[in-house]
Write a protein that holds these residues in place. Structure first.
Motif, mmCIF file in Angstrom:
data_model
loop_
_atom_site.group_PDB
_atom_site.id
_atom_site.type_symbol
_atom_site.label_atom_id
_atom_site.label_comp_id
_atom_site.label_asym_id
_atom_site.label_seq_id
_atom_site.Cartn_x
_atom_site.Cartn_y
_atom_site.Cartn_z
ATOM 1 N N THR A 61 5.717 3.673 6.576
ATOM 2 C CA THR A 61 6.279 5.652 5.988
ATOM 3 C C THR A 61 5.867 6.788 7.362
ATOM 4 O OG1 THR A 61 3.957 5.192 5.291
ATOM 5 C CG2 THR A 61 5.480 5.660 3.349
ATOM 6 N N ASP B 42 -3.116 2.947 11.240
ATOM 7 C CA ASP B 42 -4.233 3.326 9.785
ATOM 8 C C ASP B 42 -4.836 1.729 9.830
ATOM 9 O OD1 ASP B 42 -4.517 4.726 7.374
ATOM 10 O OD2 ASP B 42 -2.446 5.075 6.943
ATOM 11 N N GLU C 29 2.692 -4.508 9.772
ATOM 12 C CA GLU C 29 2.588 -4.580 9.340
ATOM 13 C C GLU C 29 1.121 -5.884 8.468
ATOM 14 O OE1 GLU C 29 0.587 -2.416 6.340
ATOM 15 O OE2 GLU C 29 0.113 -4.545 4.778
ATOM 16 N N ILE C 30 0.569 -6.859 8.536
ATOM 17 C CA ILE C 30 0.304 -7.665 7.505
ATOM 18 C C ILE C 30 0.791 -8.333 6.153
ATOM 19 C CG2 ILE C 30 -2.369 -7.184 6.553
ATOM 20 C CD1 ILE C 30 -3.160 -9.610 8.305
ATOM 21 N N VAL C 31 1.243 -7.427 5.500
ATOM 22 C CA VAL C 31 1.860 -7.736 4.216
ATOM 23 C C VAL C 31 2.961 -8.235 4.148
ATOM 24 C CG1 VAL C 31 2.010 -7.528 1.563
ATOM 25 C CG2 VAL C 31 -0.368 -6.716 2.801
ATOM 26 N N TYR D 207 0.455 12.848 6.707
ATOM 27 C CA TYR D 207 1.468 12.848 7.654
ATOM 28 C C TYR D 207 1.701 13.494 8.796
ATOM 29 C CZ TYR D 207 1.799 8.815 4.874
ATOM 30 O OH TYR D 207 1.586 6.871 4.342
ATOM 31 N N TYR E 69 -0.448 -1.381 12.134
ATOM 32 C CA TYR E 69 -1.307 -0.997 10.379
ATOM 33 C C TYR E 69 0.084 0.218 8.937
ATOM 34 C CZ TYR E 69 -5.121 -2.092 12.557
ATOM 35 O OH TYR E 69 -6.357 -2.944 13.109
ATOM 36 N N CYS E 70 1.432 -0.252 9.625
ATOM 37 C CA CYS E 70 1.785 0.422 9.529
ATOM 38 C C CYS E 70 2.364 0.431 7.841
ATOM 39 C CB CYS E 70 3.563 0.094 9.920
ATOM 40 S SG CYS E 70 4.588 -0.815 9.053
ATOM 41 N N PHE F 9 0.549 -0.643 -0.033
ATOM 42 C CA PHE F 9 0.150 -0.067 -0.005
ATOM 43 C C PHE F 9 1.089 0.841 0.270
ATOM 44 C CE2 PHE F 9 -2.281 3.427 2.126
ATOM 45 C CZ PHE F 9 -3.444 3.447 1.599
ATOM 46 N N ALA G 159 -0.749 -10.267 12.063
ATOM 47 C CA ALA G 159 -1.856 -8.862 12.042
ATOM 48 C C ALA G 159 -1.761 -8.001 13.207
ATOM 49 C CB ALA G 159 -2.318 -9.707 12.345
ATOM 50 N N ALA G 160 -1.903 -7.139 13.934
ATOM 51 C CA ALA G 160 -1.257 -5.679 14.086
ATOM 52 C C ALA G 160 -2.712 -6.432 16.029
ATOM 53 C CB ALA G 160 -2.469 -4.337 13.965
ATOM 54 N N GLU G 161 -3.553 -6.829 15.605
ATOM 55 C CA GLU G 161 -3.954 -7.343 16.785
ATOM 56 C C GLU G 161 -3.348 -8.918 17.666
ATOM 57 O OE1 GLU G 161 -5.606 -7.276 14.080
ATOM 58 O OE2 GLU G 161 -6.505 -8.682 12.721
HETATM 59 N N1 SAH Z 1 0.123 3.498 7.273
HETATM 60 C C1 SAH Z 1 0.167 2.584 5.567
HETATM 61 C C2 SAH Z 1 -0.419 1.752 5.490
HETATM 62 C C3 SAH Z 1 -1.955 2.156 5.831
HETATM 63 S S1 SAH Z 1 -3.743 1.200 4.744
HETATM 64 C C4 SAH Z 1 0.160 4.116 5.024
HETATM 65 O O1 SAH Z 1 0.696 5.608 5.307
HETATM 66 O O2 SAH Z 1 1.236 4.442 3.728
HETATM 67 C C5 SAH Z 1 -3.201 -0.036 5.923
HETATM 68 C C6 SAH Z 1 -2.565 -0.945 5.682
HETATM 69 O O3 SAH Z 1 -2.925 -1.791 6.885
HETATM 70 C C7 SAH Z 1 -2.222 -2.166 4.329
HETATM 71 O O4 SAH Z 1 -0.574 -1.399 4.621
HETATM 72 C C8 SAH Z 1 -3.264 -2.530 5.135
HETATM 73 O O5 SAH Z 1 -2.078 -3.973 4.324
HETATM 74 C C9 SAH Z 1 -2.849 -3.558 6.244
HETATM 75 N N2 SAH Z 1 -3.154 -4.432 6.589
HETATM 76 C C10 SAH Z 1 -4.929 -4.765 6.942
HETATM 77 N N3 SAH Z 1 -4.951 -5.544 7.857
HETATM 78 C C11 SAH Z 1 -4.329 -5.733 8.832
HETATM 79 C C12 SAH Z 1 -3.980 -6.248 9.642
HETATM 80 N N4 SAH Z 1 -5.128 -7.096 10.660
HETATM 81 N N5 SAH Z 1 -3.065 -5.761 10.660
HETATM 82 C C13 SAH Z 1 -1.779 -5.128 10.072
HETATM 83 N N6 SAH Z 1 -1.669 -4.465 8.688
HETATM 84 C C14 SAH Z 1 -3.168 -4.396 8.498
#
Ligand code: SAH
Length: 487
Positions: free
Chosen positions: A354, A414, A370-372, A330, A349-350, A318, A397-399
């Protein structure tokens, strides 16, 4: 009322998705596509449900003072921009009201109990060509010609579009180039119904600060024919575009009057292809991207820069689409975090790190989650690329990861549109950091989560600041600050 019956109504409100709301003579509520508050319209019923119905505009009897002529030929048909028939000024008010209403109605916060700062927009005129990323579905029209475009609202019918006015202008040239290559080499377009055909989507991403262009073809197969030709054609297309644009600028022919964002930034870097990838997606699914990436040319990422920090961005990661808006977004997130340099911060959700890297410049230590996996790979590269060492990135997963992290002073979240997982909110309420900064792309889930965080007076909702990241569409970004309530 029955289908095809007509009635006259004033549009008294708009839904969160920008549909007009009106009433028939007997007080029945109708959603009227294309109507904006203040219009008086003659409408024809298209569908009736138990408590509401849908109608289409037959005639605008008296236009709203906010109505303008849309600047796009597919306005109202393409599902992308739904507010182009409103002035930019009224679009910004619509977005502010939508956020306020969600926070008050869903969140249960009374007006005046929090500071609502005006939306950060882009001056008087709606910005054009501001998106740095486009994903075009590829299909066939009824004559068998290959088409690219956008889906019509709530459907998978492709509305052909080449020159989308929210996209960088080079995008149209790239689409024409890919279609010409497909035609010449008998490459088929994917058909969603049969699951047959090769090319599903074309994704274009541009580093507005660097001029780097990344193209990813999502395919229902393992390879494309005539790879060398594809690479040469795309490189040539981008090169030609750049030469023409530079020549036009030198000759003073640039569209100076147009409210084009990032004009200076984009002029600084000549556009060039730095990444051409294939993404393999053989599933019958609405999800655009598969997991596997094959690099045909250059890197498996492009590099861009925001406020002096460089970022590698994989096609699977993302990255905010509005390069100008993101600086405000930001900037606000950082301001709301009120860091002194001593804090332990979580950035959940980083993405590619960024926000984490901006926070890291002002904090003791930052933990990004971040999950990806590819995004976390980028995030780690990005920390190294910018010589930032007080940040640790973890994939998951953040959780799930949050309960295992060291106690934070500040948490930034985020999340995607569905908001934070309940388990995560519980973890936050257990750790009770001094500050929470919530960056949201969905006011409804934001309001839902704020309600949970502020229940039992744990947190006080301090400031709410909308940012217009997606001009023309009903989507809006919000940054919120919460502070811990001390007894
Ligand atoms: N903060 C970043 C990304 C925000 S978008 C920026 O500003 O660029 C949200 C992000 O959350 C995405 O990268 C998505 O892959 C991630 N995401 C979705 N579900 C998630 C989860 N359960 N735990 C962690 N990350 C997750």
């Amino acid at each position: 009322m029955n289908k095809n019956e007509e009635f006259t109504t004033e549009i008294i409100d708009m839904t969160n998705e920008g549909e007009g709301v009106g009433k028939s003579d007997d007080g029945f509520t109708f959603f009227i596509h294309g109507g904006i508050t203040g219009d008086v319209v003659k409408a024809s019923v298209t569908k009736v449900k138990k408590t509401y119905g849908y109608a289409r505009i037959v005639e605008i009897i008296k236009p709203s003072k906010d109505r303008v002529e849309p600047m796009c030929p597919v306005a109202g048909k393409c599902g992308g921009c739904s507010l182009l028939h409103m002035s930019y000024e009224s679009e910004l008010r619509f977005k502010e009201n939508k956020i306020k209403a969600a926070i008050e109605r869903i969140g249960g916060f009374e007006e005046g109990r929090f500071e609502f700062e005006p939306i950060i927009g882009f001056g008087d005129a709606r910005p054009l060509h501001y998106r740095n990323k486009a994903q075009f579905p590829v299909g066939k029209d009824s004559d068998g010609n290959i088409v690219t475009g956008f889906y019509a609202g709530r459907s998978h019918r492709i509305i052909p579009v080449e020159n989308c006015q929210t996209q960088h202008e080079v995008t149209g040239d790239i689409l024409r180039c890919v279609k010409a290559y497909m035609k010449k080499n008998h490459v088929t377009a994917y058909d969603e119904v049969s699951g047959k055909g090769l090319v599903r989507h074309v994704m274009v991403r541009i580093g507005f600060a660097t001029g780097e262009v990344g193209i990813c073809l999502v395919i229902n197969g393992n390879s494309v024919p005539a790879e060398g030709e594809l690479i040469a054609l795309i490189r040539e297309t981008i090169e030609n575009f750049s030469n023409q644009e530079n020549a036009a600028q030198i000759n003073g022919q640039s569209e100076a009057g147009e409210s084009k964002q990032d004009n200076t930034e984009r002029a600084a870097g000549k556009l060039r292809l730095t990444s051409l990838t294939l993404n393999i997606n053989k599933e019958k699914t609405n999800v655009i991207m598969g997991r596997k990436l094959i690099t045909l040319y250059g890197n498996d990422y492009i590099t861009d820069e925001i406020n002096g920090i460089k970022f590698h961005i994989s096609p699977l990661s993302f990255y905010q689409v509005n390069h100008t808006g993101v600086q405000s977004l930001y900037g606000k997130a950082l301001e709301f975090a009120k860091l002194s340099g001593k804090e332990t911060v979580w950035d959940l959700y980083c993405g590619i790190g960024t926000i984490s890297l901006f926070l890291a410049r002002n904090a003791k230590r930052v933990y990004g989650v971040e999950i990806v996996p590819e995004a976390i790979e980028n995030a780690k590269e990005n920390a190294a690329l910018n010589d930032i060492s007080n940040v640790k990135f973890q994939v998951g997963a953040a959780e799930d990861i949050a309960p295992k992290l060291p106690k934070p002073d500040v948490i930034v979240v985020d999340p995607p549109r569905k908001g934070c997982d309940e388990k995560l909110l519980e973890t936050i309420l257990k750790y009770l950091p001094e500050k929470i900064v919530y960056v949201s792309c969905d006011p409804a889930t934001l309001a839902r989560d704020l309600k949970i965080l502020c229940e039992n007076k744990a947190y006080k909702l301090e400031k709410v600041r909308p940012v217009d990241m997606f001009s023309g569409s009903f989507h809006v970004e919000t940054v919120v600050s919460l502070s811990l309530v001390k007894d």
